[in-house]
Design a protein around this motif. Structure first.
Motif, mmCIF file in Angstrom:
data_model
loop_
_atom_site.group_PDB
_atom_site.id
_atom_site.type_symbol
_atom_site.label_atom_id
_atom_site.label_comp_id
_atom_site.label_asym_id
_atom_site.label_seq_id
_atom_site.Cartn_x
_atom_site.Cartn_y
_atom_site.Cartn_z
ATOM 1 N N GLY A 16 0.902 -0.881 0.028
ATOM 2 C CA GLY A 16 -0.110 0.070 0.098
ATOM 3 C C GLY A 16 0.699 1.381 -0.209
ATOM 4 N N THR A 17 1.973 1.479 -0.050
ATOM 5 C CA THR A 17 2.915 2.367 0.190
ATOM 6 C C THR A 17 3.535 2.639 -1.010
ATOM 7 N N SER A 18 4.045 3.839 -1.320
ATOM 8 C CA SER A 18 4.787 4.287 -2.418
ATOM 9 C C SER A 18 6.368 4.416 -2.595
ATOM 10 N N LEU A 19 7.043 3.742 -3.306
ATOM 11 C CA LEU A 19 8.523 3.968 -3.304
ATOM 12 C C LEU A 19 9.420 5.005 -4.482
ATOM 13 N N THR A 20 9.716 5.917 -4.763
ATOM 14 C CA THR A 20 10.396 6.349 -5.268
ATOM 15 C C THR A 20 12.244 6.053 -5.683
ATOM 16 N N ILE A 21 12.294 5.966 -7.275
ATOM 17 C CA ILE A 21 13.029 5.209 -7.276
ATOM 18 C C ILE A 21 13.978 6.576 -8.070
ATOM 19 N N GLN A 22 15.409 6.686 -7.967
ATOM 20 C CA GLN A 22 16.084 7.321 -9.056
ATOM 21 C C GLN A 22 16.957 7.407 -9.572
ATOM 22 N N CYS A 23 17.639 8.111 -10.586
ATOM 23 C CA CYS A 23 18.223 7.147 -11.852
ATOM 24 C C CYS A 23 19.258 8.893 -11.871
ATOM 25 N N GLN A 24 20.635 8.757 -11.852
ATOM 26 C CA GLN A 24 21.475 9.554 -12.306
ATOM 27 C C GLN A 24 22.508 9.905 -13.027
ATOM 28 N N VAL A 25 22.702 10.197 -14.292
ATOM 29 C CA VAL A 25 23.593 9.856 -15.183
ATOM 30 C C VAL A 25 25.015 10.841 -15.088
ATOM 31 N N ASP A 26 26.217 10.445 -15.063
ATOM 32 C CA ASP A 26 27.455 11.131 -15.421
ATOM 33 C C ASP A 26 27.451 12.015 -16.792
ATOM 34 N N SER A 27 26.585 12.020 -18.147
ATOM 35 C CA SER A 27 26.870 13.203 -18.822
ATOM 36 C C SER A 27 25.504 12.841 -19.628
ATOM 37 N N GLN A 28 25.384 13.570 -20.662
ATOM 38 C CA GLN A 28 23.585 14.162 -21.613
ATOM 39 C C GLN A 28 24.121 13.135 -21.988
ATOM 40 N N PRO A 67 3.848 6.031 -12.052
ATOM 41 C CA PRO A 67 5.203 7.916 -12.154
ATOM 42 C C PRO A 67 6.305 8.187 -12.624
ATOM 43 N N ILE A 68 6.646 9.035 -13.383
ATOM 44 C CA ILE A 68 8.016 8.832 -14.070
ATOM 45 C C ILE A 68 8.256 10.598 -14.518
ATOM 46 N N SER A 69 9.244 10.979 -13.957
ATOM 47 C CA SER A 69 9.456 11.951 -13.994
ATOM 48 C C SER A 69 11.333 12.784 -15.034
ATOM 49 N N ARG A 70 11.185 12.925 -15.963
ATOM 50 C CA ARG A 70 12.719 13.290 -16.167
ATOM 51 C C ARG A 70 13.113 14.683 -16.551
ATOM 52 N N PRO A 71 12.934 15.659 -15.487
ATOM 53 C CA PRO A 71 12.961 16.754 -15.401
ATOM 54 C C PRO A 71 14.225 17.544 -15.827
ATOM 55 N N ASN A 72 15.575 16.978 -16.369
ATOM 56 C CA ASN A 72 16.617 17.262 -17.483
ATOM 57 C C ASN A 72 16.710 15.782 -18.098
ATOM 58 N N LEU A 73 17.849 15.690 -19.125
ATOM 59 C CA LEU A 73 18.663 15.174 -19.562
ATOM 60 C C LEU A 73 19.925 14.187 -19.035
ATOM 61 N N THR A 74 19.590 14.285 -17.406
ATOM 62 C CA THR A 74 19.949 13.281 -16.738
ATOM 63 C C THR A 74 19.799 12.957 -15.526
ATOM 64 N N SER A 76 16.259 11.368 -13.954
ATOM 65 C CA SER A 76 14.769 10.850 -13.747
ATOM 66 C C SER A 76 14.789 9.847 -12.534
ATOM 67 N N THR A 77 13.421 10.324 -12.530
ATOM 68 C CA THR A 77 13.522 8.933 -11.451
ATOM 69 C C THR A 77 11.392 8.038 -11.526
ATOM 70 N N LEU A 78 11.672 7.381 -10.839
ATOM 71 C CA LEU A 78 10.547 6.511 -10.970
ATOM 72 C C LEU A 78 9.608 5.920 -9.897
ATOM 73 N N THR A 79 8.556 5.888 -9.382
ATOM 74 C CA THR A 79 7.629 6.003 -8.572
ATOM 75 C C THR A 79 6.769 4.358 -9.002
ATOM 76 N N VAL A 80 6.851 3.375 -8.090
ATOM 77 C CA VAL A 80 6.255 2.799 -7.969
ATOM 78 C C VAL A 80 5.442 2.719 -6.539
ATOM 79 N N THR A 109 17.981 -1.378 -8.615
ATOM 80 C CA THR A 109 17.249 -1.046 -7.403
ATOM 81 C C THR A 109 16.151 -2.115 -7.072
ATOM 82 N N ARG A 110 16.592 -3.625 -5.845
ATOM 83 C CA ARG A 110 16.003 -4.706 -5.361
ATOM 84 C C ARG A 110 14.875 -4.135 -4.389
ATOM 85 N N LEU A 111 13.800 -4.063 -5.409
ATOM 86 C CA LEU A 111 12.584 -3.920 -4.354
ATOM 87 C C LEU A 111 11.465 -5.393 -3.682
#
Lengths: 114, 105
Positions: A16-28, A67-74, A76-80, A109-111
Motif C-alpha cells: 500500500g505504500t509508494s517508493l520513488t527510485i532515482q536514476c542519475q547519469v554522468d553525461s547528457q 509515474p515517471i519524471s525526467r526534469p533534465n537530460l541526466t 529521472s525518477t520512477l515511483t512504484v 533497485t531491488r524491491l
C-alpha cells in the motif's frame, strides 16, 4: 559509455505504500528508460522517460501505477505506487548514449514488498 | 512484436571449456546487444553488434542480420563467467529469456 547510479539500491516496503527510485547519469544522453525484472525472469520495458513531458508507457503499464519524471537530460525518477507483493522486482534504469543506440544499465533497485 | 529466442536456457561448464550461446530474432533489427548479468544483478555490456563480428578477450560475437541470429562465444571459461547472458534487440526493446551459465571449478 555512461556511468549510471540508482538510489536506493534495495528496499523493503509495506503493501500500500509508494517508493520513488532515482536514476542519475554522468553525461547528457538522448534517451532514458525504466525496466522491470521480476524474479527469475527477463527484463521488460516499463516506459521511456521523456525530458519535460509525460513518459511513454508500454502496454500493461500505466502512469497512475508508475509515474515517471525526467526534469533534465541526466536525471529521472520512477515511483512504484500503492505497492503489492507482485511489485517485488528489480527496477533498472537505462540510457542510450548520444553517439550510438547502445544502451547502458544502472545497477538496479531491488524491491521487496511485504 | 519481435520474438527473441535464446538457447540453451541453461548451461553447465567445467572451467576451461568453450561454449556458444545463440540468439534468434524474428525480424530485422538495427541494434542488438549482448549483456552479462552477474550474480549481484548488474547488467554488463558485452557487445553492441547489429551486424558483423567483434572480439573482446575471451569473448567474441557474430551477428548475421540477414539470417536473423547472433552468436556469443566464450572461450576458456572461468568461474567469474557464471551468470545470465541476455541478448536484446532495441528496435522496440525486446530481451531474450537468457542463458543461465554455471562454470564449475
Amino acid at each position: 559509455s555512461a556511468v549510471i547510479s540508482q538510489k536506493p539500491s534495495r528496499d523493503i516496503c509495506q503493501r500500500g505504500t509508494s517508493l520513488t527510485i532515482q536514476c542519475q547519469v554522468d553525461s547528457q544522453v538522448t534517451m532514458m528508460f525504466w525496466y522491470r525484472q521480476q524474479p527469475g525472469q527477463s527484463l521488460t520495458l516499463i516506459a521511456t522517460a521523456n525530458q519535460g513531458s509525460e513518459a511513454t508507457y508500454e502496454s500493461g503499464f500505466v502512469i497512475d501505477k508508475f509515474p515517471i519524471s525526467r526534469p533534465n537530460l541526466t536525471f529521472s525518477t520512477l515511483t512504484v505506487s500503492n505497492m503489492s507483493p507482485e511489485d517485488s522486482s528489480i527496477y533498472l534504469c537505462s540510457v542510450a548514449i548520444l553517439t550510438s543506440n547502445e544502451q547502458f544499465f544502472g545497477p538496479g533497485t531491488r524491491l521487496t514488498v511485504l | 512484436g519481435i520474438q527473441v529466442e535464446q538457447s540453451p536456457p541453461d548451461l553447465i561448464l567445467q572451467e576451461g571449456a568453450n561454449s556458444t550461446l545463440r540468439c534468434n530474432f524474428s525480424d530485422s533489427v538495427n541494434n542488438l546487444q549482448w549483456f552479462h548479468q552477474n550474480p549481484w544483478g548488474q547488467l554488463i555490456n558485452l557487445f553492441y553488434i547489429p551486424s558483423g563480428t567483434k572480439q573482446n578477450g575471451r569473448l567474441s560475437a557474430t551477428t548475421v542480420a540477414t539470417e536473423r541470429y547472433s552468436l556469443l562465444y566464450i572461450s576458456s571459461s572461468q568461474t567469474t563467467d557464471s551468470g545470465v547472458y541476455f541478448c536484446a534487440v532495441f528496435n522496440k526493446f525486446y530481451f531474450g529469456s537468457g542463458t543461465k551459465l554455471n562454470v564449475k571449478p
